[in-house]
Every structure is written in C-alpha cells, then in structure tokens.
Design an enzyme around this catalytic site. Structure first.
Site, PDB file in Angstrom:
ATOM      1  N   ILE A  16       0.835  -1.209   0.000  1.00 56.72           N
ATOM      2  CA  ILE A  16       0.000   0.000   0.000  1.00 56.72           C
ATOM      3  C   ILE A  16       0.872   1.263   0.000  1.00 56.72           C
ATOM      4  O   ILE A  16       0.550   2.250  -0.674  1.00 56.72           O
ATOM      5  CB  ILE A  16      -0.944  -0.038   1.226  1.00 56.72           C
ATOM      6  CG1 ILE A  16      -1.936  -1.204   1.097  1.00 56.72           C
ATOM      7  CG2 ILE A  16      -1.695   1.282   1.383  1.00 56.72           C
ATOM      8  CD1 ILE A  16      -2.704  -1.530   2.389  1.00 56.72           C
ATOM      9  N   VAL A  62      10.935   3.104  11.448  1.00 57.44           N
ATOM     10  CA  VAL A  62      10.072   4.188  11.942  1.00 57.44           C
ATOM     11  C   VAL A  62      10.047   4.262  13.469  1.00 57.44           C
ATOM     12  O   VAL A  62       9.607   5.251  14.045  1.00 57.44           O
ATOM     13  CB  VAL A  62       8.620   4.085  11.408  1.00 57.44           C
ATOM     14  CG1 VAL A  62       8.546   4.460   9.945  1.00 57.44           C
ATOM     15  CG2 VAL A  62       8.009   2.724  11.677  1.00 57.44           C
ATOM     16  N   SER A 141      -6.991  -0.080  10.024  1.00 60.42           N
ATOM     17  CA  SER A 141      -7.419  -1.349   9.423  1.00 60.42           C
ATOM     18  C   SER A 141      -8.846  -1.614   9.870  1.00 60.42           C
ATOM     19  O   SER A 141      -9.303  -1.044  10.874  1.00 60.42           O
ATOM     20  CB  SER A 141      -6.508  -2.477   9.938  1.00 60.42           C
ATOM     21  OG  SER A 141      -7.061  -3.749   9.671  1.00 60.42           O
ATOM     22  N   TYR A 154      -2.417  -6.640  16.984  1.00 58.06           N
ATOM     23  CA  TYR A 154      -2.700  -5.868  15.761  1.00 58.06           C
ATOM     24  C   TYR A 154      -3.988  -5.063  15.919  1.00 58.06           C
ATOM     25  O   TYR A 154      -4.029  -3.868  15.620  1.00 58.06           O
ATOM     26  CB  TYR A 154      -2.788  -6.834  14.578  1.00 58.06           C
ATOM     27  CG  TYR A 154      -2.897  -6.163  13.234  1.00 58.06           C
ATOM     28  CD1 TYR A 154      -1.809  -5.506  12.676  1.00 58.06           C
ATOM     29  CD2 TYR A 154      -4.088  -6.202  12.509  1.00 58.06           C
ATOM     30  CE1 TYR A 154      -1.905  -4.889  11.438  1.00 58.06           C
ATOM     31  CE2 TYR A 154      -4.190  -5.596  11.266  1.00 58.06           C
ATOM     32  CZ  TYR A 154      -3.094  -4.940  10.726  1.00 58.06           C
ATOM     33  OH  TYR A 154      -3.193  -4.326   9.508  1.00 58.06           O
ATOM     34  N   THR A 186      -9.087  -6.610   3.515  1.00 57.99           N
ATOM     35  CA  THR A 186      -7.968  -7.444   3.066  1.00 57.99           C
ATOM     36  C   THR A 186      -7.460  -6.977   1.697  1.00 57.99           C
ATOM     37  O   THR A 186      -8.232  -6.874   0.747  1.00 57.99           O
ATOM     38  CB  THR A 186      -8.411  -8.915   2.967  1.00 57.99           C
ATOM     39  OG1 THR A 186      -9.262  -9.201   4.076  1.00 57.99           O
ATOM     40  CG2 THR A 186      -7.216  -9.839   2.994  1.00 57.99           C
ATOM     41  N   SER A 189      -1.431  -7.361  -0.861  1.00 58.05           N
ATOM     42  CA  SER A 189      -0.093  -6.754  -0.845  1.00 58.05           C
ATOM     43  C   SER A 189       0.948  -7.870  -0.702  1.00 58.05           C
ATOM     44  O   SER A 189       0.603  -9.048  -0.547  1.00 58.05           O
ATOM     45  CB  SER A 189       0.017  -5.793   0.342  1.00 58.05           C
ATOM     46  OG  SER A 189      -0.059  -6.532   1.548  1.00 58.05           O
TER      47      SER A 189
HETATM   48  N1  LIG Z   1      -2.713  -5.822   3.401  1.00 52.44           N
HETATM   49  C1  LIG Z   1      -3.804  -5.762   4.123  1.00 52.44           C
HETATM   50  O1  LIG Z   1      -4.701  -6.597   4.014  1.00 52.44           O
HETATM   51  C2  LIG Z   1      -3.995  -4.611   5.089  1.00 52.44           C
HETATM   52  C3  LIG Z   1      -5.280  -4.401   5.609  1.00 52.44           C
HETATM   53  C4  LIG Z   1      -5.479  -3.353   6.498  1.00 52.44           C
HETATM   54  C5  LIG Z   1      -4.419  -2.537   6.858  1.00 52.44           C
HETATM   55  N2  LIG Z   1      -3.188  -2.781   6.339  1.00 52.44           N
HETATM   56  C6  LIG Z   1      -2.116  -1.880   6.784  1.00 52.44           C
HETATM   57  O2  LIG Z   1      -1.543  -1.270   5.650  1.00 52.44           O
HETATM   58  C7  LIG Z   1      -0.178  -0.952   5.919  1.00 52.44           C
HETATM   59  C8  LIG Z   1       0.687  -1.470   4.793  1.00 52.44           C
HETATM   60  O3  LIG Z   1       0.530  -2.878   4.714  1.00 52.44           O
HETATM   61  P1  LIG Z   1       0.849  -3.711   3.395  1.00 52.44           P
HETATM   62  O4  LIG Z   1      -0.194  -4.749   3.307  1.00 52.44           O
HETATM   63  O5  LIG Z   1       1.120  -2.812   2.250  1.00 52.44           O
HETATM   64  O6  LIG Z   1       2.180  -4.436   3.902  1.00 52.44           O
HETATM   65  P2  LIG Z   1       3.622  -4.620   3.245  1.00 52.44           P
HETATM   66  O7  LIG Z   1       4.342  -5.549   4.178  1.00 52.44           O
HETATM   67  O8  LIG Z   1       3.519  -4.997   1.811  1.00 52.44           O
HETATM   68  O9  LIG Z   1       4.242  -3.173   3.377  1.00 52.44           O
HETATM   69  C9  LIG Z   1       4.635  -2.637   4.628  1.00 52.44           C
HETATM   70  C10 LIG Z   1       5.920  -1.875   4.455  1.00 52.44           C
HETATM   71  O10 LIG Z   1       6.284  -1.321   5.739  1.00 52.44           O
HETATM   72  C11 LIG Z   1       7.673  -1.507   5.931  1.00 52.44           C
HETATM   73  N3  LIG Z   1       7.982  -1.548   7.353  1.00 52.44           N
HETATM   74  C12 LIG Z   1       7.664  -2.521   8.237  1.00 52.44           C
HETATM   75  N4  LIG Z   1       8.177  -2.233   9.434  1.00 52.44           N
HETATM   76  C13 LIG Z   1       8.838  -1.044   9.305  1.00 52.44           C
HETATM   77  C14 LIG Z   1       9.579  -0.239  10.193  1.00 52.44           C
HETATM   78  N5  LIG Z   1       9.764  -0.590  11.480  1.00 52.44           N
HETATM   79  N6  LIG Z   1      10.110   0.919   9.739  1.00 52.44           N
HETATM   80  C15 LIG Z   1       9.952   1.284   8.441  1.00 52.44           C
HETATM   81  N7  LIG Z   1       9.271   0.543   7.546  1.00 52.44           N
HETATM   82  C16 LIG Z   1       8.726  -0.609   7.980  1.00 52.44           C
HETATM   83  C17 LIG Z   1       7.987  -2.830   5.239  1.00 52.44           C
HETATM   84  O11 LIG Z   1       9.374  -2.964   4.928  1.00 52.44           O
HETATM   85  C18 LIG Z   1       7.093  -2.764   4.011  1.00 52.44           C
HETATM   86  O12 LIG Z   1       7.756  -2.181   2.910  1.00 52.44           O
HETATM   87  C19 LIG Z   1       0.128  -1.559   7.287  1.00 52.44           C
HETATM   88  O13 LIG Z   1       0.048  -0.546   8.273  1.00 52.44           O
HETATM   89  C20 LIG Z   1      -0.978  -2.576   7.478  1.00 52.44           C
HETATM   90  O14 LIG Z   1      -1.256  -2.807   8.829  1.00 52.44           O
HETATM   91  C21 LIG Z   1      -2.940  -3.793   5.468  1.00 52.44           C
END
Ligand SMILES: NC(=O)c1ccc[n+]([C@@H]2O[C@H](COP(=O)([O-])OP(=O)(O)OC[C@H]3O[C@@H](n4cnc5c(N)ncnc54)[C@H](O)[C@@H]3O)[C@@H](O)[C@H]2O)c1
Length: 251
Positions: A16, A62, A141, A154, A186, A189
C-alpha cells in the site's frame, strides 16, 4: 504538476505504501519514501520518477524517532519547506490471540503500528503548524474497527491509530491540520502474499480471505492508495476513520 508539495510516505517500499507513493507522485507531490528496507525505498523512488515527480529515498526504522527527525530535516533542505502530507503506512502484524502473544511481539506490533505514529506526528505536526497547515493520513485497518481472530496486538494497535488520529484532528483543526485514518479490508499486498504462502493450504487460505469481502475478492494496494489520495485532498474530511473494505464489515 501542481504546486510542489511534499509528502512523507512511510512503508513506501512495498504494498500500500509503494502504491500510495506512486499515486501521490501522479498528483504532483514530491515524495519522501521511508522504509526499513533500503531496496524498497530505491524502487519507490524509481517509480515516483517514472510517474513524473521526484523522491528522496530514506531507509530507516520508523521506531527510531531521531532518525526520522533527521530525515525530515534532510527532506526540508532537499525540497524546501515543511511537508504538506504525512502518510503513516508502515505496519506489521503478528497472528496470535491475547494469551498466545508474547510481550516481545506485543511491543514490536505496538511499537511500529502505534508508537512510531505518535513520534512521526509529534515531529511533523509543529512544522506543519508553523507552515500554516498540513494533512496526516494514518493507515489503520478494519481490525481497528471490529475484532479480527488471532490478531490481538494488531487489533489493539489499529484501534489506537484511530484514537490518536481523532485526537490530532480535535486538537489541531484550529491550526490548519486535518488528520484522518483509513481502515482497509484485506488487500493483496506483499504482506498478504507472504501470509498465504506460509499457510498450510494457500489456496484455501486465499479463498477464505477473498470471501470476507462482499464481492469475493481482495482489494489492491492501488485501490487503497486512491483512498489515501482522496483523504489527502478532501478538505471537509477531518477526524474520520474511512472504512475501505469491499463491504467486509457491512455484514
Ligand atoms: N494488506 C492488508 O490486508 C492490510 C489491511 C489493512 C491494513 N493494512 C495496513 O496497511 C499498511 C501497509 O501494509 P501492506 O499490506 O502494504 O504491507 P507490506 O508488508 O507490503 O508493506 C509494509 C511496508 O512497511 C515496511 N515496514 C515494516 N516495518 C517497518 C519499520 N519498522 N520501519 C519502516 N518501515 C517498515 C515494510 O518494509 C514494508 O515495505 C500496514 O500498516 C498494514 O497494517 C494492510
């Protein structure tokens, strides 16, 4: 391109965050692409350039507030002026009920998903206020809105994101700040790809995840990026928790 605006995007290395960096670039934002994975920040910077804008790739955790503050200083020198948008997208998850969750996992999930947001907002907000305003979009989320099985830490972290976002809206609206949360369902990603690959029966796990949405499919990172771009520009949206979940929580 519009006026040169700068957006800080955390988690820009994949999923995302990556899609959001590209979508914001297409809207004319210059991007500070933050991720713990250095190769991801470089990929994002290349994609931002291909979308016609410019990125500053910054590899950091972060949870490291000093490193984040130094990156914001660098970005202000590089691009000039305070960031107009902070999109907090980096996040992690651990699959466990409360009694199965170790203190270490709890601290890791709360640290990345919530405490880091506290720090990034604490660092960026005064700069936005001094510049006359700005916008924050925090990724929560559906797990911040309803209970999701096996996601104790989470769910707690993502509900906290909504509370923190609303408090920012309430406290800083009179200084030109808007803060909104987005609550995706969901989304296909890289993260979900890994969860599915590790499942005992990946096909069945995928089907179960797809069925949770009313139209029987997962969202795409690009679709959530559209929501983030929308909130970045939606001038009457403040303190909202925008659920974007393909109808998952409508039933
Ligand atoms: N994929 C889903 O279904 C979903 C649903 C709801 C919310 N989200 C939220 O969306 C956001 C992105 O998720 P995604 O699915 O794209 O995941 P993803 O794992 O593809 O991307 C997450 C990114 O965050 C980076 N990251 C993780 N820990 C880090 C840190 N400590 N410092 C810096 N960077 C860090 C990772 O390296 C990665 O590039 C998250 O906050 C997740 O909770 C995802």
């Amino acid at each position: 391109m519009h006026d040169a605006r700068t957006a800080i995007v955390t988690g820009a290395g994949s999923g995302i965050g990556y899609a959001t960096a590209v979508a914001l670039a297409a809207e004319g934002y210059r991007i500070v692409a933050v991720d713990i994975a250095a190769d991801g920040t470089e990929r994002a910077a290349d994609a931002v350039a291909a979308a016609g804008s410019e990125a500053l790739p910054v590899a950091l955790d972060v949870r490291d507030a000093d490193a984040f503050e130094a990156a914001v200083d660098r970005a202000e020198q590089h691009f000039g002026g305070a960031p107009e948008l902070l999109a907090n997208i980096a996040g992690i998850g651990v699959a466990a009920t409360l009694t199965e969750t170790s203190r270490e996992d709890w601290d890791a999930v709360l640290g990345v998903n919530l405490t880091a947001l506290f720090e990034t907002c604490r660092i960026v907000l005064p700069r936005m206020v001094a510049a006359g305003g700005g916008c924050i979009v925090n990724v929560s989320s559906v797990a911040g809105v309803v209970g999701v099985r096996n996601r104790a830490a989470y769910c707690a972290s993502k509900a906290g994101v909504i509370g923190l976002t609303r408090s920012i809206a309430v406290d800083y609206a009179d200084r030109g700040i808007r803060a909104n949360a987005i609550c995706p369902g969901t989304v296909a990603s890289e993260w979900i790809g890994k969860i599915l690959a590790d499942a005992p029966d990946p096909g069945a796990a995928r089907e179960a995840m797809e069925k949770r949405q009313l139209d029987g499919r997962m969202g795409t990172p690009e679709e959530v990026a559209e929501g983030i771009v929308f909130l970045a520009g939606a001038r009457f949206a403040n303190g909202s928790a925008f659920v974007m979940d393909g109808g998952m929580t409508a039933i």
